[in-house]
Design a protein around this motif. Structure first.
Motif, PDB file in Angstrom:
ATOM      1  N   TYR A 170      39.189  24.819  39.757  1.00  0.00           N
ATOM      2  CA  TYR A 170      39.259  25.984  38.879  1.00  0.00           C
ATOM      3  C   TYR A 170      40.097  25.667  37.653  1.00  0.00           C
ATOM      4  CZ  TYR A 170      43.988  26.679  40.736  1.00  0.00           C
ATOM      5  OH  TYR A 170      45.305  26.494  41.085  1.00  0.00           O
ATOM      6  N   TYR A 171      39.861  26.416  36.579  1.00  0.00           N
ATOM      7  CA  TYR A 171      40.690  26.389  35.375  1.00  0.00           C
ATOM      8  C   TYR A 171      41.229  27.806  35.164  1.00  0.00           C
ATOM      9  CZ  TYR A 171      38.170  22.033  34.470  1.00  0.00           C
ATOM     10  OH  TYR A 171      37.614  20.783  34.582  1.00  0.00           O
ATOM     11  N   PHE A 172      42.334  27.917  34.443  1.00  0.00           N
ATOM     12  CA  PHE A 172      42.944  29.222  34.254  1.00  0.00           C
ATOM     13  C   PHE A 172      43.594  29.319  32.882  1.00  0.00           C
ATOM     14  CE2 PHE A 172      46.203  26.438  35.924  1.00  0.00           C
ATOM     15  CZ  PHE A 172      47.324  26.755  35.187  1.00  0.00           C
ATOM     16  N   ALA A 173      43.812  30.542  32.456  1.00  0.00           N
ATOM     17  CA  ALA A 173      44.541  30.819  31.211  1.00  0.00           C
ATOM     18  C   ALA A 173      44.816  32.306  31.150  1.00  0.00           C
ATOM     19  CB  ALA A 173      43.752  30.373  29.988  1.00  0.00           C
ATOM     20  N   SER A 174      45.815  32.672  30.371  1.00  0.00           N
ATOM     21  CA  SER A 174      46.146  34.081  30.178  1.00  0.00           C
ATOM     22  C   SER A 174      45.983  34.429  28.707  1.00  0.00           C
ATOM     23  CB  SER A 174      47.583  34.367  30.633  1.00  0.00           C
ATOM     24  OG  SER A 174      48.509  33.649  29.813  1.00  0.00           O
ATOM     25  N   LEU A 179      39.771  36.703  25.407  1.00  0.00           N
ATOM     26  CA  LEU A 179      40.675  35.644  24.961  1.00  0.00           C
ATOM     27  C   LEU A 179      41.064  34.764  26.143  1.00  0.00           C
ATOM     28  CD1 LEU A 179      42.530  34.226  22.958  1.00  0.00           C
ATOM     29  CD2 LEU A 179      44.206  36.054  23.297  1.00  0.00           C
ATOM     30  N   ALA A 180      41.442  35.384  27.247  1.00  0.00           N
ATOM     31  CA  ALA A 180      41.799  34.608  28.440  1.00  0.00           C
ATOM     32  C   ALA A 180      40.598  33.827  28.964  1.00  0.00           C
ATOM     33  CB  ALA A 180      42.328  35.557  29.518  1.00  0.00           C
ATOM     34  N   LYS A 181      39.392  34.421  28.882  1.00  0.00           N
ATOM     35  CA  LYS A 181      38.191  33.745  29.375  1.00  0.00           C
ATOM     36  C   LYS A 181      37.871  32.507  28.558  1.00  0.00           C
ATOM     37  CE  LYS A 181      33.297  34.507  30.388  1.00  0.00           C
ATOM     38  NZ  LYS A 181      32.169  35.488  30.381  1.00  0.00           N
ATOM     39  N   ALA A 182      37.913  32.605  27.236  1.00  0.00           N
ATOM     40  CA  ALA A 182      37.609  31.458  26.378  1.00  0.00           C
ATOM     41  C   ALA A 182      38.594  30.313  26.620  1.00  0.00           C
ATOM     42  CB  ALA A 182      37.628  31.885  24.913  1.00  0.00           C
ATOM     43  N   LEU A 183      39.871  30.637  26.736  1.00  0.00           N
ATOM     44  CA  LEU A 183      40.886  29.601  26.976  1.00  0.00           C
ATOM     45  C   LEU A 183      40.696  28.952  28.344  1.00  0.00           C
ATOM     46  CD1 LEU A 183      44.016  31.460  25.535  1.00  0.00           C
ATOM     47  CD2 LEU A 183      42.857  29.481  24.520  1.00  0.00           C
ATOM     48  N   ALA A 184      40.355  29.757  29.362  1.00  0.00           N
ATOM     49  CA  ALA A 184      40.150  29.205  30.705  1.00  0.00           C
ATOM     50  C   ALA A 184      38.923  28.307  30.746  1.00  0.00           C
ATOM     51  CB  ALA A 184      40.021  30.337  31.714  1.00  0.00           C
ATOM     52  N   GLN A 185      37.810  28.733  30.122  1.00  0.00           N
ATOM     53  CA  GLN A 185      36.593  27.917  30.118  1.00  0.00           C
ATOM     54  C   GLN A 185      36.798  26.605  29.388  1.00  0.00           C
ATOM     55  OE1 GLN A 185      32.980  31.169  30.500  1.00  0.00           O
ATOM     56  NE2 GLN A 185      33.674  30.605  28.458  1.00  0.00           N
TER      57      GLN A 185
END
Length: 464
Positions: A131-135, A141-147
Motif C-alpha cells: 500500500y501507499y499512503f498520504a494525508s 489531495l490525499a488521493k493524488a499524493l498517495a497514488q
C-alpha cells in the motif's frame, strides 16, 4: 491533527488471491488484454504494467495469466476497512483500490498524528498487503499524493500542496481525454493546472474537470459516504490451480480462516457456525456446515474441524474456488470459569463434541436433553446435539440411567432424600401423581423410586 488520510492499494487482488505464490510468474490482465498487476517474479523477467498479453506471452514462456476482477478488490477493501474500523471511525471505501479516512474525529482518542498513524500502520502490516499512503487537506489531495507513492503524513498542509504541485497529471482523478486536452496547451503538472482559475477552466473545459479542481483545492465540498461494518463474514478464494485431493485444501483454507479471524477480532465477535462451500467447474457445489458448542474465533480451531470433516470426503471434481461464511456470530464477552480450579483437561466437552460432529457428522452425535416438563419419562429425551441452542436446562437431581418404564419395587430400601412431589400432566390426559425419593438398597445401589397415591412403590432409575 490530520484532515484526510488516503490508503492506496495498487495490487490488491494479487496480494490477497495469490499470497501463497510469491515465487511464481503471475500476471493479472484486464478485458482489453493488458497486464494490470504483476508478481515480483514477473517484474524480474522484464514484464511491465500496460503491456499487451500477446507480447508478454512471447517474452515469458512460463507466465500464468488470470483475469483481473474489480469485485474481488472491492470485497478486500471492505475486509481491510473492517480491520481498521476498530481503531478509526470514519472510513470511506473508494473502489477499486482506495480507502479514505477522515482523521479530525480522532483527536480526542490519539495524542498526536504520529501515534494515530503508528496504530493504523501496525494493523496494515499484519495484512501483508502492499500500500501507499498520504494525508491532505482534501480527499482528492490525499488521493493524488498517495497514488504517486508519496508515503508522507503531512502535518503542514502547505508542504502537502507543494508536493502536489510537482506531480504529473497522470495521478489526477480525471479522464485520459482531459489529460490529452490539457497537455496540448502545455499543462502537464498540477502546478500548471492549479495556476488556472476556476472561471477560466469553466470557459474552456468540461464541468467534470472544474468540479475536480474545486474539490481538490477545497473550494467545493466533497461529500463522502462512510463505511458501516458487515454483521457477518463471507469470503471467496479463487484457487490458481485445480485441487483434486482434500489434503491440498489445507493452505488456502487456512488463509481464508485467518481473514475470518481478523474480522472476528476487529468486530469483537465469536463464530458458533461456519460454512465451507467448495466450487467446481461443472459440478454442483459441496456445502459443509460445522458448528461448535464453544464459540470460537481462532483459525486453527475451525481448520481442525474442517480437515476432519473433509478427511473421508471424495471430491466429485477438482476444486476451483472455496468460500467461507459465518453468519451465526455472538458477542465476545469472555467465558465463565472457576478462578480457583487448577485442573485443566486436555480437551473440554465443547471441543470434543465439535470434533465428533466434524468426524462423524452432526446427526450422529446425540445427547440427553432435559425439557421443561416435570414428568421424567417426557423430560429426558435423546436428541441431536445442537450447538446453536442456548435454551436453559432444568437443574434437577436425576439419575444417570433411566428406565423406559418404571418397575415394581420388591426389595427393602433406605430412603436418603425426598420426597419430591410431581403432580402434573392433566392437560394432555397423561396425569402423573408421584412422590419421588432417592434411596439405597441392601446391595448398595442408589435408586430413584417413587410412591403413588395408592401406596405402590416403583423404581424409575439408577444413579451411577
Amino acid at each position: 491533527m490530520l484532515n484526510w488520510l488516503y490508503l492506496y492499494f495498487p495490487q490488491l487482488q494479487l496480494d490477497t488471491q495469490f499470497a501463497m505464490s510469491s515465487t511464481e510468474v503471475i500476471a493479472l490482465a484486464n478485458h482489453q488484454g493488458n497486464l494490470v498487476q504483476l508478481s515480483t517474479a514477473a517484474k524480474k523477467k522484464g514484464l511491465t504494467q500496460g503491456q499487451g498479453l500477446g507480447q508478454a506471452s512471447l517474452l515469458v514462456s512460463d507466465l500464468a495469466v488470470y483475469p483481473y476482477q474489480e469485485e474481488v478488490e472491492v470485497a478486500e477493501l471492505k475486509r481491510i476497512a473492517s480491520v481498521l474500523y476498530n481503531y478509526t471511525a470514519d472510513i470511506c471505501i473508494m473502489p477499486p483500490k482506495g480507502l479514505l479516512i477522515a482523521c479530525d474525529g480522532m483527536q480526542s482518542l490519539y495524542n498526536n498524528s504520529d501515534q494515530y498513524w503508528y496504530v493504523l500502520e501496525t494493523q496494515l502490516k499484519t495484512l501483508g498487503i502492499k500500500y501507499y499512503f498520504a494525508s491532505g487537506s482534501s480527499p482528492l489531495l490525499a488521493k493524488a499524493l498517495a497514488q504517486a507513492g508519496t508515503n508522507v503524513i503531512f502535518t503542514n498542509q502547505q508542504n502537502a500542496r507543494n508536493q502536489l504541485a510537482l506531480l504529473s497529471l497522470q495521478f489526477a482523478d480525471i479522464t485520459t481525454k482531459e489529460i490529452a486536452l490539457l497537455t496540448r496547451v502545455g499543462i502537464t503538472h498540477f502546478k500548471q493546472l492549479l495556476s488556472v482559475s476556476l472561471d477560466e477552466l469553466a470557459r474552456r473545459y468540461s464541468r467534470e474537470l472544474v468540479m475536480y479542481v474545486g474539490k481538490l483545492t477545497g473550494q467545493y465540498p466533497h461529500r463522502v459516504t462512510f463505511y458501516i461494518p458487515d454483521t457477518h463474514f463471507e469470503k471467496q478464494l479463487t484457487l490458481h490451480y485445480e485441487v483434486s485431493l482434500t489434503k491440498h485444501l489445507e493452505k488456502p483454507l487456512l488463509l481464508v480462516l485467518k481473514q475470518q479471524q481478523a474480522f472476528l477480532l476487529a468486530t469483537c465477535k465469536l463464530a458458533k457456525q461456519v460454512t465451507l462451500i467448495l466450487h467446481f467447474r461443472e459440478v454442483a457445489n459441496l456445502v459443509f456446515e460445522l458448528s461448535s458448542a464453544h464459540a470460537e474465533y481462532r483459525a486453527e480451531h475451525w481448520l481442525t474441524l474442517f480437515l476432519l470433516r473433509l478427511e473421508n470426503t471424495e471430491l466429485p471434481a477438482p476444486v476451483i474456488a472455496l468460500t467461507i461464511k459465518s453468519d451465526y456470530l455472538v458477542s465476545n464477552l469472555g467465558e465463565e470459569g472457576d478462578l480457583f480450579s487448577q485442573h485443566k483437561s486436555g480437551l473440554d466437552t465443547a471441543m470434543l463434541t465439535a470434533i465428533l460432529q466434524a468426524k462423524l457428522g452432526q446427526e450422529q452425535v446425540k445427547t440427553l436433553t432435559v425439557y421443561n416438563d416435570l414428568r421424567p419419562e417426557i423430560a429426558s429425551q435423546e436428541n441431536t446435539f445442537n450447538t446453536l441452542s442456548n435454551a436453559p436446562q432444568m437443574k434437577l437431581i436425576r439419575p444417570s440411567f433411566m428406565l423406559r418404564s418404571p418397575v415394581e419395587l420388591t426389595q427393602p430400601i433406605t430412603i436418603s432424600h425426598g420426597p419430591e412431589r410431581i403432580v402434573t400432566g392433566w392437560w394432555d390426559n397423561n396425569n402423573v401423581a408421584r412422590d419421588y425419593f432417592i434411596a439405597r438398597d441392601e446391595s448398595g445401589r442408589w435408586l430413584w423410586v417413587f410412591r403413588t397415591p395408592k401406596k405402590q412403590w416403583f423404581i424409575h432409575g439408577f444413579f451411577s
